[in-house]
Every structure is written in C-alpha cells, then in structure tokens.
Design an enzyme around this catalytic site. Structure first.
Site, mmCIF file in Angstrom:
data_model
loop_
_atom_site.group_PDB
_atom_site.id
_atom_site.type_symbol
_atom_site.label_atom_id
_atom_site.label_comp_id
_atom_site.label_asym_id
_atom_site.label_seq_id
_atom_site.Cartn_x
_atom_site.Cartn_y
_atom_site.Cartn_z
ATOM 1 C CB CYS A 8 26.349 91.993 73.741
ATOM 2 S SG CYS A 8 26.084 92.613 75.408
ATOM 3 C CE1 TYR A 59 39.805 86.075 77.051
ATOM 4 C CE2 TYR A 59 37.946 87.571 76.873
ATOM 5 C CZ TYR A 59 38.540 86.468 77.450
ATOM 6 O OH TYR A 59 37.890 85.755 78.411
ATOM 7 C CG ASN A 85 28.813 93.873 70.448
ATOM 8 O OD1 ASN A 85 29.581 93.594 69.547
ATOM 9 N ND2 ASN A 85 29.216 93.926 71.710
ATOM 10 N N GLY A 86 28.118 96.681 72.463
ATOM 11 C CA GLY A 86 28.946 97.859 72.685
ATOM 12 C C GLY A 86 28.520 98.595 73.933
ATOM 13 N N GLY A 134 28.768 86.508 75.371
ATOM 14 C CA GLY A 134 27.910 86.837 76.510
ATOM 15 C C GLY A 134 27.178 85.614 76.993
#
Length: 506
Positions: free
Chosen positions: A38, A279, A139-140, A64
């Site tokens: 995210c 990535y 995020n996570g 995302g």
C-alpha cells in the site's frame, strides 16, 4: 546461498503434490507477480491539501491499484472520499476534489493483504473518538492483528471492516492516556509486524514506523507545508523537498508548533524490507539513502558476475527486470535489447475466462520482438520468480519467436518462504523454489539454464560484504526464513476465516 540454487542437481526434483501441473496453470502474467503493498501520503497546512494528495497518490499507484481514499479536515469537519479503483479513475473529477476542503489531508492507495476488496475496507479509516475525529492509513501488515481483533471483539468492540488497520482505531479509542499522542503511542506499542502509518486529527498530522522500519516513510516539505509519504517519488511529482526518512520506531507529530519527534521504543538496528529495493519501490525513488534504480542495476551486475551466460543478447522481462538487465549487460558486455514489448494499455479485465482466449490476452500484454531474438542465444533477466507461471510463458514466447537458446537469470534469491508483513505471496507449497530444486525449476520453466542472485550477492549490491546472520541488515525472510518479529497469529493458529458475517457486492 543454498548449493542447490547455484548449480543443477543430479537428484530428484522436490515437487509438492499440491503444485499444479503446467498444463493446468493460469498463465495470466498478472497472476505470478508479488503484489504491491500500500502507499500512504499526508500533508499539513497547505491550501490545496486534497489536490496535492491526489497527485502524491498518483506517484504511489504502483504500491496498490485496488482502491484509493482521502480524508481532509477544514477546521470544522472531516471529509472522506474512498473509492474502488485507480486514483486517476476515481479522483480526476474536480467535483470530487471540491468535496475535500481543508488544509490538512491524508491519503492511501491499497492492495489488500488482509481484508477483502470492499468499500468498507478502503483507507484511510475514520472514527469519531472522545478527543475528536481520527483518520489513519496503513502500509504493512500486523502479525498479531487477528489476535488483537478477536480480543477486542470479545471485550465488546464493534468492527466495521475486515482489515487489520481497524485494530489501531480501537486501541487508540480504548487508551486511558490523557493526551492524544500518548494514546496513539499506547496503541502502536501493542502492534507486532510491519507498519508505516499516516494519521490525521483535527490538529495534527502523525506519521509512525514500526521498530524495525520494515516499511518506508519519508518526511518532505512543499513551500513550508510538511508532507509524509511512502516514497520520495511522491515528493518529486509535486515539487516537494525531501527532508529525511522517518526513522525506525519513530513517531512524527506535525502541528502548529512544527515537527516533533518521539522515540517510544527501545533502540533497535533497522531492518528495512529488502523487497523495496528488489521490486516494490519505484525506480526513481530513494529508499534509506539508496537510489532504487542504481541498486537494481548493481544487483544485475553482481548476478552477471556470479552466474555468467554464454549468449548474444540480454533481454529484460518488462518492466521489473529492466534495471537489473542493464546492469547484467554492462558487466558482461553482452548487448541489451528489448526482446519483449509490453502493452501498457491492456488491463486485467481484458483477460477472458476461457483458456484459449486467456492465452491470446497474455500475448496482447507481452509480445516477442522477433527481430531481436530470432536465431539468437538470449539471457532473460527478471527481478524475481514466485510461482513460475510467468516464466513458463515468457520462455515459450521466446522459443516461438525463434530464440536459439533461452537462459534465465533472476536478480534476487529463490523465494522459499511466504511473507506476513504486507506482501501478498502464495502459501509455501505454491512457491516454485520451495517445492523444486534448481534443476527442477529449470525444467519446469523450460529454460536452457537458470540461476539466481545469491543472498550474499544481494547484500553486496546493497554495499555490505555479506549478510550478517547474527544481526541481519534487512528483512529478508522470503529468502532465508528468518522472520524478524513474532508471528503471533500463525503461532496461535488464529483463523482468518469469516472475519465478517456480512456479504457485500462491492
């Protein structure tokens, strides 16, 4: 690195009985990628806070693509717009921006790692507390999120979503601390796993990173207006100045008094996620002081040093393999060519359910550049290998275009363990490297040779001599099985089934 990934083995393949045969695989190229996590964004004291947040979220769209949301505050009320779909599809209308007045805003782009893709799960989540309104984007992934949720529900909490982020709202609401920031810190002390948070109250913009700093978060400034964002590319797109990274275990509070830093956790050495460099992060971002693009090129160079190939052309698997392929080409002296052309205008919905039409859809997304590969011995370079289904199709595509030999090089180590920190990876029995040895993987994808970057090779590309097994410098459990935090939900076997009794159409 495990010796079985350095050279072909003469032993039998280690194949899981649950792994599908090649003829049964869904060959949609989107199905074999590591899904993005995210992205979060926040801005304080800017007259066009919502519009700036939209632009920042555009830059973070790669993290995302399922949903996006913004919450703003105008000095009297909070305003929320949360939509399924891409930022450009949902927030391009000026009428939507007009519904988000105020000089403070937080935004979020989402790929679901916990919770379904439903509107009630789209962040930022918002709650009305006794201290006022509170919005939070995450995020996570919390490795004790389900455990905390079950405990909160047993104690009378009413949950509205199926995402682990909602736990944070409840923990803040239940804290007995007198000041809001103390309530917030009280809440995050109960969390395990990975989190970078942006939160908004009627007076403050708050940012926080977990004690290991697994997920990134940076502080910036736009004409004096402080900004929090997942990556520096979100600062660049709006012309903001990068100030610094938010440190691991740090809580940043931005209000009328300026920027205040809190360090509520015992000091720990940071262990950022290595996949941000391999990535996830955009190539033009700087993460932890390192250019992501340069790191990926260096990984390709180290890969070429570790696993050279006798070939005529280096071909990247677009787009993720491009920087590593450039590095491989530069070190090896083998020419770099675009042997695969990607069509950026074909979305997932184009792919139809029947296998024959699905195969044609794959070719519309990625097509071979025959003039580059025909009659040539080529090296395909990609950033990672997950299930292997993409690699099967790409190798066959190259052979169909007349490639004489197809050698595959992966600019990361074999992925042998699933992630629980915000990366959507398959279960271990669906990870090709967990169920096959190197020779088995080579035969499976149909390449003439196959090699991976070693674990120590990754660390050399990051500027270290090698991985320190006593104190690893990065979170690298997908390669090593060394999880840096407790996996409470898994160890206690908390079920994630039927988090909600409500079925929704969207």
């Amino acid at each position: 690195m495990d010796a079985r990934y350095e050279a072909a083995s003469d032993g039998a393949d280690h194949v899981s009985a649950s792994y599908p045969a090649r003829s049964d695989l869904d060959l949609d190229l989107n199905g074999d990628r590591l899904r993005e996590e995210c992205g979060v964004f926040g801005i304080y004291n800017h007259p066009e806070a919502a519009a700036i947040t939209v632009i920042g979220l555009h830059a973070l769209q790669h993290r995302g693509q399922e949903a996006a949301g913004i919450v703003s505050y105008d000095g009297r009320r909070f305003h929320s717009e949360r939509r399924l779909g891409l930022v450009g599809d949902t927030f391009s209308d000026s009428r939507v921006i007009a519904r988000l007045p105020g000089d403070m805003a937080v935004g979020h782009v989402r790929y679901s790692t916990t919770g379904e893709t439903l509107l009630r799960n789209v962040q930022p989540l918002f709650a009305e507390l006794d201290a006022g309104g509170f919005a939070v984007g995450h995020n996570g992934n919390l490795t004790n999120g389900l455990t905390l949720r079950r405990q909160l529900v047993r104690e009378g909490a009413i949950t509205q979503s199926t995402t682990d982020t909602e736990v944070i709202l409840h923990l803040v609401a239940r804290s007995k601390k007198p000041r809001f920031i103390d309530r917030f810190i009280d809440a995050i002390r109960a969390l395990e796993g990975a989190y970078s948070l942006v939160a908004l109250t009627n007076k403050k913009l708050i940012g926080a990173r977990d004690p290991l700093g697994i997920r990134p978060l940076v502080l910036g400034s736009l004409d004096g207006a402080p900004i929090l964002a997942s990556e520096t590319c979100a600062l660049d797109i709006i012309g903001a100045r990068y100030v610094r990274d938010v440190e691991n275990g740090e809580v940043i509070v931005i209000d009328e008094d300026g920027v205040t830093s809190y360090k509520p956790f015992p000091a720990m050495a940071p262990r950022p996620c290595i996949f941000e460099y391999i990535y996830f992060a955009r190539p033009d971002s700087v993460v932890g002081g390192r250019s992501v693009y340069q790191v990926r090129k260096t990984m390709g160079q180290v890969l070429a040093q570790e696993s050279p190939a006798n070939a005529e052309v280096i071909v990247p698997v677009p787009d993720s393999g491009v920087p590593a392929a450039i590095g491989f080409s530069q070190f090896s002296g083998i020419p770099y060519e675009l042997g695969i052309i990607r069509n950026h205008y074909v979305g997932r919905t184009f792919i139809q359910p029947t296998q024959s039409v699905r195969d044609q859809g794959v070719r519309m997304k990625h097509s071979a550049n025959r003039s580059v590969v025909e009659g040539k011995s080529i090296v395909l370079v990609d950033d990672s290998l997950v299930r292997g289904t993409t690699s099967v199709k790409i190798v066959q595509m190259m052979r169909d275009a007349g490639a004489k030999e197809v050698h595959f090089r992966i600019a990361s180590p074999p992925i042998t363990h699933p992630d629980y920190y915000g990366i959507d990876t398959p279960d271990r029995d669906k990870l090709l490297a967990a169920t096959h040895d190197l020779e088995g993987m080579r035969r499976y994808i149909g390449a003439d040779s196959l090699a991976f970057l070693s674990v120590n090779g990754v660390y050399r590309a990051m500027g270290f001599e090698a991985r320190d097994p006593a104190r690893p410098q990065f979170t690298d459990h997908c390669f090593t099985g060394d999880y840096p935090t407790p996996l409470t939900d898994r160890s206690s076997q908390v079920s994630s089934q039927q988090l909600s009794l409500l079925a929704e159409a969207s």
